[in-house]
Write a protein that holds these residues in place. Sequence first.
Motif, PDB file in Angstrom:
ATOM      1  N   LYS A  76      40.295  37.188  33.526  1.00 32.32           N
ATOM      2  CA  LYS A  76      41.048  36.505  34.578  1.00 32.32           C
ATOM      3  C   LYS A  76      40.097  35.860  35.587  1.00 32.32           C
ATOM      4  O   LYS A  76      40.216  34.675  35.911  1.00 32.32           O
ATOM      5  CB  LYS A  76      41.971  37.498  35.309  1.00 32.32           C
ATOM      6  N   SER A  77      39.137  36.656  36.069  1.00 31.36           N
ATOM      7  CA  SER A  77      38.183  36.113  37.042  1.00 31.36           C
ATOM      8  C   SER A  77      37.368  34.994  36.428  1.00 31.36           C
ATOM      9  O   SER A  77      37.082  33.985  37.080  1.00 31.36           O
ATOM     10  CB  SER A  77      37.248  37.213  37.538  1.00 31.36           C
ATOM     11  N   THR A  78      37.003  35.176  35.176  1.00 30.77           N
ATOM     12  CA  THR A  78      36.209  34.153  34.492  1.00 30.77           C
ATOM     13  C   THR A  78      36.950  32.821  34.489  1.00 30.77           C
ATOM     14  O   THR A  78      36.385  31.775  34.830  1.00 30.77           O
ATOM     15  CB  THR A  78      35.924  34.611  33.051  1.00 30.77           C
ATOM     16  N   MET A 186      43.216  32.568  43.944  1.00 32.61           N
ATOM     17  CA  MET A 186      43.144  33.892  44.568  1.00 32.61           C
ATOM     18  C   MET A 186      42.853  34.928  43.490  1.00 32.61           C
ATOM     19  O   MET A 186      43.587  35.051  42.516  1.00 32.61           O
ATOM     20  CB  MET A 186      44.467  34.215  45.265  1.00 32.61           C
ATOM     21  N   ASP A 187      41.772  35.671  43.673  1.00 30.33           N
ATOM     22  CA  ASP A 187      41.366  36.672  42.680  1.00 30.33           C
ATOM     23  C   ASP A 187      41.698  38.076  43.181  1.00 30.33           C
ATOM     24  O   ASP A 187      40.950  38.654  43.962  1.00 30.33           O
ATOM     25  CB  ASP A 187      39.871  36.541  42.387  1.00 30.33           C
ATOM     26  N   GLU A 188      42.814  38.592  42.741  1.00 29.30           N
ATOM     27  CA  GLU A 188      43.304  39.907  43.181  1.00 29.30           C
ATOM     28  C   GLU A 188      43.220  40.045  44.701  1.00 29.30           C
ATOM     29  O   GLU A 188      42.625  40.999  45.206  1.00 29.30           O
ATOM     30  CB  GLU A 188      42.528  41.027  42.481  1.00 29.30           C
ATOM     31  N   PRO A 189      43.824  39.116  45.427  1.00 26.59           N
ATOM     32  CA  PRO A 189      43.599  39.077  46.879  1.00 26.59           C
ATOM     33  C   PRO A 189      44.216  40.252  47.621  1.00 26.59           C
ATOM     34  O   PRO A 189      43.818  40.543  48.742  1.00 26.59           O
ATOM     35  CB  PRO A 189      44.278  37.772  47.297  1.00 26.59           C
TER      36      PRO A 189
HETATM   37 MG   LIG Z   1      38.401  40.186  38.004  1.00 21.21          MG
END
Ligand SMILES: [Mg+2]
Lengths: 277, 279
Positions: A76-78, A186-189
């Motif tokens: 996901k972050s990638t 937004m990355d797991e904000p």
């Molecule tokens: Mg991540």
Amino acid sequence: MQDHQGSRNGGGSRPSPAAVGVDGGSARTNTLVSARGVSKTYTAANRQPVLALSDVDLDVAQGEIVALIGPSGCGKSTLLRMIAGLDNDYDGELSWTRAPRPGKDIGFVFQEPALLPWRTVERNVSMGLEAQRDRSAEGKARVRNLLELVGLTEFARSFPKELSGGMRQRAAIARALAYDPQILLMDEPFGALDAITRDRLHDDLLRIWEQTHKTIVLVTHSVEEATYLADRVAVMSARPGRIKAVHQVPLDRDRTPEARRLPQFAEFSGMLRQELQ
Amino acid sequence: MSGDTSTALREPVPAPPRPRPTGRPRPAAVRITLGVLAAAAYLAVVIAGWSVYVRVADVPVYLLPPPGEVWDAARDLIGNGQLWPNLGFTARNIALGFVGGTLIGTLLGWLLWSSRWARELLAPYIVLLQAAPKIAVAPLLVLWFGLSQTSQLVLILLLAFFPMMTAMLLGLRDVPADVATLGRLLHLSRWQYLRTIQLPAAVPALLAGAKVAVIDSMTGAFLAEYLSAQKGLGYLMVLGNTSNDTPLLIAAVVITVLVGLAGFGLVSLAERRLLRWNR
Ligand SMILES: [Mg+2]
Ligand SMILES: Nc1ncnc2c1ncn2[C@@H]1O[C@H](COP(=O)(O)OP(=O)(O)O)[C@@H](O)[C@H]1O
């Protein structure tokens, strides 16, 4: 994978009449960014190649909120960092309707607020404007408006240390929007916040969306968060990271905390949870 | 840092009340008074102990004069006009060396951090230079630069830059990964990134380094004067030593300690101002 368009309404969800209008053709015509066959291979420390993303297709329409959900390590972050232009080393294609201008079009919110502790809230929020040497009245007004929107007007001149975790994350969201980017990533904000604070920030985000109609891509591992916030939810599977299915959320865009108690809310998030297993 | 103050001046006076961190804030005046009282009490005990010891053990004056004689020697220094030129000379050397060492050290630290080339080329020599005892280097400097102020300043710089360079390297590592990413997202230029993110992030480490560097600058200054000068506090010590004027020697040492405390105090003061956000 290839049939993700077919599965966007799949999984037994029943889109409400209001949601149907956003779905299908209309959402496709004003695509902001689309990924086609995107794959990413990392080289791990032991020199072994790690396939983090495999053949990902995803469209994000202008003004919609897309949630990316999946088990930890599914990429996901990638994917988010690729969209942000932080990682240009991948296969496949990432195309924009309007190419993002460097430093101006990507708003990014991390799991941690990542504020600069020596700057006041106000000066943290206006970082992006300062970087662009934007001293315009609109910019200043936007900062004021955003601080108001996230309830930090009183704390504009406080240092991050003087704020609670939730307030800091609000400041981080305001910072990401202050330069009026095309898209908010937004990355797991809300991952590091307690449940009550998290619910409040969900409503803050929806309020911000009402005002700005920003395109938002939100990474989360909470099915309830995805259901409550998103227009569409992309479910990913791990090793290698793929998009399993994309679902339309069967709720009105106009959401209030009561929406969490609707039967279709429980049904949809239950379906997502099942799909994650 | 510099950017902060300039904007702070530009911005209007804040209208909303600024929330203060809760706790038991002690007024600054009370805190300072307490500190001064404690220091005075401590000093009184030391002087009394010294005075009693000299009298009871009947120590000869050339080994350890009583406090009164040292006091007289210090007053003589002021009276015959020797103190201020010598003090001024040393203080100027310390200040020049400290400021120069700080600039060079900070710059070198950034250079080593940002360029692999610089790291591989310079790092071994810098460590080697630091490993060499400065007392051994000092005569060489005198040989190369003569009995001049240049050789004194070079010695001070040699001592002062290292803690600043190390501190800068440490401080630059303190930039969190997310903040570094933010710098890329905002497309900050190298200079903008240094000014708005790296330098302020390194300030706590730099201040810790400055406390070491200010003491090292003093050591350098005294060492240099001890070896070569015709002037300065170090010279006064040499004078006291060679003329068997122990009260003068001790008076010079005490003044030296006071100078050291003042330097340290200035850095601490800077720390209080620069790290307001951290309290
Ligand atoms: Mg991540
Ligand atoms: N810099 C990296 N080097 C090597 N492997 C990485 C790197 N970053 C991520 N990975 C691997 O890629 C996969 C996806 O990571 P990530 O995108 O962070 O997952 P998620 O955000 O969904 O938890 C994981 O298996 C992770 O170990």
